[in-house]
Design a protein around this motif. Structure first.
Motif, PDB file in Angstrom:
ATOM      1  N   SER A 205       0.842  -1.195   0.000  1.00  0.00           N
ATOM      2  CA  SER A 205       0.000   0.000   0.000  1.00  0.00           C
ATOM      3  C   SER A 205       0.877   1.246   0.000  1.00  0.00           C
ATOM      4  CB  SER A 205      -0.905  -0.014   1.227  1.00  0.00           C
ATOM      5  OG  SER A 205      -1.621   1.194   1.276  1.00  0.00           O
ATOM      6  N   LYS A 206       0.421   2.296  -0.734  1.00  0.00           N
ATOM      7  CA  LYS A 206       1.256   3.482  -0.916  1.00  0.00           C
ATOM      8  C   LYS A 206       0.934   4.571   0.094  1.00  0.00           C
ATOM      9  CE  LYS A 206       2.885   1.421  -4.440  1.00  0.00           C
ATOM     10  NZ  LYS A 206       1.845   0.422  -4.594  1.00  0.00           N
ATOM     11  N   TRP A 207       0.002   4.312   0.991  1.00  0.00           N
ATOM     12  CA  TRP A 207      -0.446   5.387   1.864  1.00  0.00           C
ATOM     13  C   TRP A 207       0.342   5.419   3.159  1.00  0.00           C
ATOM     14  CZ3 TRP A 207      -3.779   8.952   0.066  1.00  0.00           C
ATOM     15  CH2 TRP A 207      -4.478   8.615  -1.095  1.00  0.00           C
ATOM     16  N   SER A 208       1.109   6.501   3.340  1.00  0.00           N
ATOM     17  CA  SER A 208       1.765   6.721   4.610  1.00  0.00           C
ATOM     18  C   SER A 208       0.750   7.455   5.490  1.00  0.00           C
ATOM     19  CB  SER A 208       2.992   7.597   4.408  1.00  0.00           C
ATOM     20  OG  SER A 208       2.597   8.833   3.850  1.00  0.00           O
ATOM     21  N   PHE A 209       1.064   7.558   6.776  1.00  0.00           N
ATOM     22  CA  PHE A 209       0.156   8.270   7.660  1.00  0.00           C
ATOM     23  C   PHE A 209       0.023   9.729   7.202  1.00  0.00           C
ATOM     24  CE2 PHE A 209      -0.855  10.799  11.402  1.00  0.00           C
ATOM     25  CZ  PHE A 209      -2.033  10.173  11.772  1.00  0.00           C
ATOM     26  N   ARG A 210       1.149  10.297   6.744  1.00  0.00           N
ATOM     27  CA  ARG A 210       1.137  11.679   6.287  1.00  0.00           C
ATOM     28  C   ARG A 210       0.229  11.868   5.071  1.00  0.00           C
ATOM     29  NH1 ARG A 210       6.248  14.108   4.251  1.00  0.00           N
ATOM     30  NH2 ARG A 210       5.255  15.995   3.506  1.00  0.00           N
ATOM     31  N   ALA A 211       0.348  10.920   4.128  1.00  0.00           N
ATOM     32  CA  ALA A 211      -0.468  11.018   2.912  1.00  0.00           C
ATOM     33  C   ALA A 211      -1.947  10.923   3.274  1.00  0.00           C
ATOM     34  CB  ALA A 211      -0.077   9.917   1.937  1.00  0.00           C
ATOM     35  N   LEU A 212      -2.266  10.049   4.222  1.00  0.00           N
ATOM     36  CA  LEU A 212      -3.663   9.896   4.640  1.00  0.00           C
ATOM     37  C   LEU A 212      -4.169  11.164   5.318  1.00  0.00           C
ATOM     38  CD1 LEU A 212      -4.002   6.248   5.978  1.00  0.00           C
ATOM     39  CD2 LEU A 212      -5.210   7.276   4.057  1.00  0.00           C
ATOM     40  N   ALA A 213      -3.291  11.772   6.153  1.00  0.00           N
ATOM     41  CA  ALA A 213      -3.691  12.989   6.857  1.00  0.00           C
ATOM     42  C   ALA A 213      -3.947  14.102   5.836  1.00  0.00           C
ATOM     43  CB  ALA A 213      -2.603  13.408   7.845  1.00  0.00           C
TER      44      ALA A 213
END
Ligand code: UDP
Ligand code: MG
Length: 306
Positions: A205-213
């Motif tokens: 998955s490409k979603w880091s916590f930062r990207a999600l935020a």
């Protein structure tokens, strides 16, 4: 063979391991259903061999096209680039890792032929996501659904849209696009198809916590100014607390030191909260600022396929 063309838009970021398999699987499904198609892979500035994989998929099947971004602009912008380049009478959007089951495309196409203009894939189950992720996702969609007044609790980016809807979305000028929300916002005649989120075929998955935020902030600021109103309400609340404290001090205030400590703490809290509110307003001002600059939503640096 049905004569109306379906474009399938597939955003891809570091998907060298999945592109060719996905191209083959999706094309196979559509071919056996007799649906004329084009597949548009949008390479969202990948740092691996995704672009080369798209070129190989194009060699094998000329109906595979590719758009390559000059850098990573994010999934939603990749989706919008694909939709803008789509030539179909309708366009589907799906992930590159086969978590959105291609077998559903013929059913979605069928519903479109029957007159539905937005056919949405809704999640029956949030696949292999951890409990914490599931909890965050659920909370996030509950909040955004409420703020935006749109029901997005089970929604996904897996959708099939009529040409009219594609053109409507492509005409939106905002730079920070939130596909799921905007696809709900536009309205049109809608149908739903349930699906189970499959396991990722390969890669991670490409979603880091930062990207999600960042995604969450874009989503909320796209649809609601309620956070700014919350600043007003909380300001009034602090004012009220100050008033009550003052009255209480006048009525029973002997222990001046205790009151001072209390007031100091309240003061610090109020200053901290005021700065948070300033930050919230800053997000909105930032959006307006970027809009004023009028920079493009993405930059396409290469293309393949007719
Ligand atoms: N993706 C993208 N740009 C990004 C991050 C993801 O185009 O910056 C694509 C990715 O290649 C995939 C889809 O968006 O096709 C969903 O990403 P992923 O599978 O990593 O997300 P998850 O399924 O974990 O929500
Ligand atoms: Mg995925």
């Amino acid at each position: 063979m049905k004569d109306r063309l379906l474009s399938v838009v597939i955003p891809a970021y570091n998907e060298e391991d999945t592109v060719e398999k996905t191209a083959g699987t999706v094309a196979g499904v559509l071919r056996s259903a007799g649906i004329a198609y084009e597949l548009i892979f949008v390479d969202d500035g990948s740092r691996d061999g995704t672009w080369e994989a798209i070129l190989r998929a194009h060699e094998r099947d000329a109906r595979v096209r590719g758009l390559g971004f000059s850098r990573n602009f994010g999934k939603d912008r990749a989706i919008f680039a694909g939709l803008s380049g789509a030539r179909g009478d309708c366009a589907a959007v799906m992930d590159c890792d086969l978590q959105h089951p291609p077998e559903l495309l013929p059913r979605m196409y069928d519903l479109w032929e029957r007159g539905f203009e937005v056919v949405e894939g809704v999640k029956r189950d949030r696949g292999g996501e951890s409990g914490f992720h599931r909890l965050c996702a659920r909370g996030f969609y509950a909040v955004i659904s409420r703020l935006a007044g749109l029901d997005m609790k089970r929604s996904s980016d897996f959708k099939l849209l009529d040409r009219k809807v594609v053109d409507t979305l492509a005409s939106f000028p905002e730079e920070d696009v939130f596909f799921r929300g905007l696809a709900a916002f536009v309205g049109y005649k809608r149908a739903e198809v349930e699906f189970d989120v499959a396991e990722r075929t390969a890669g991670a998955s490409k979603w880091s916590f930062r990207a999600l935020a960042r995604y969450a902030v874009t989503a909320v600021t796209s649809f609601s100014t309620a956070p700014m109103q919350a600043a007003t309400v909380s300001g009034a609340l602090f004012g009220l607390i100050a008033l009550v404290t003052g009255i209480l001090y006048a009525a029973v205030g002997q222990d001046a030191e205790g009151w001072l400590v209390f007031l100091g703490v309240m003061g610090l809290l109020a200053v901290g909260w005021a700065l948070v509110c300033l930050g919230i307003v800053g997000y909105y001002v930032g959006r307006t600022f970027r809009r004023g600059l009028g920079r493009p939503r993405y930059i396409i640096s290469r293309e393949c396929g007719e």
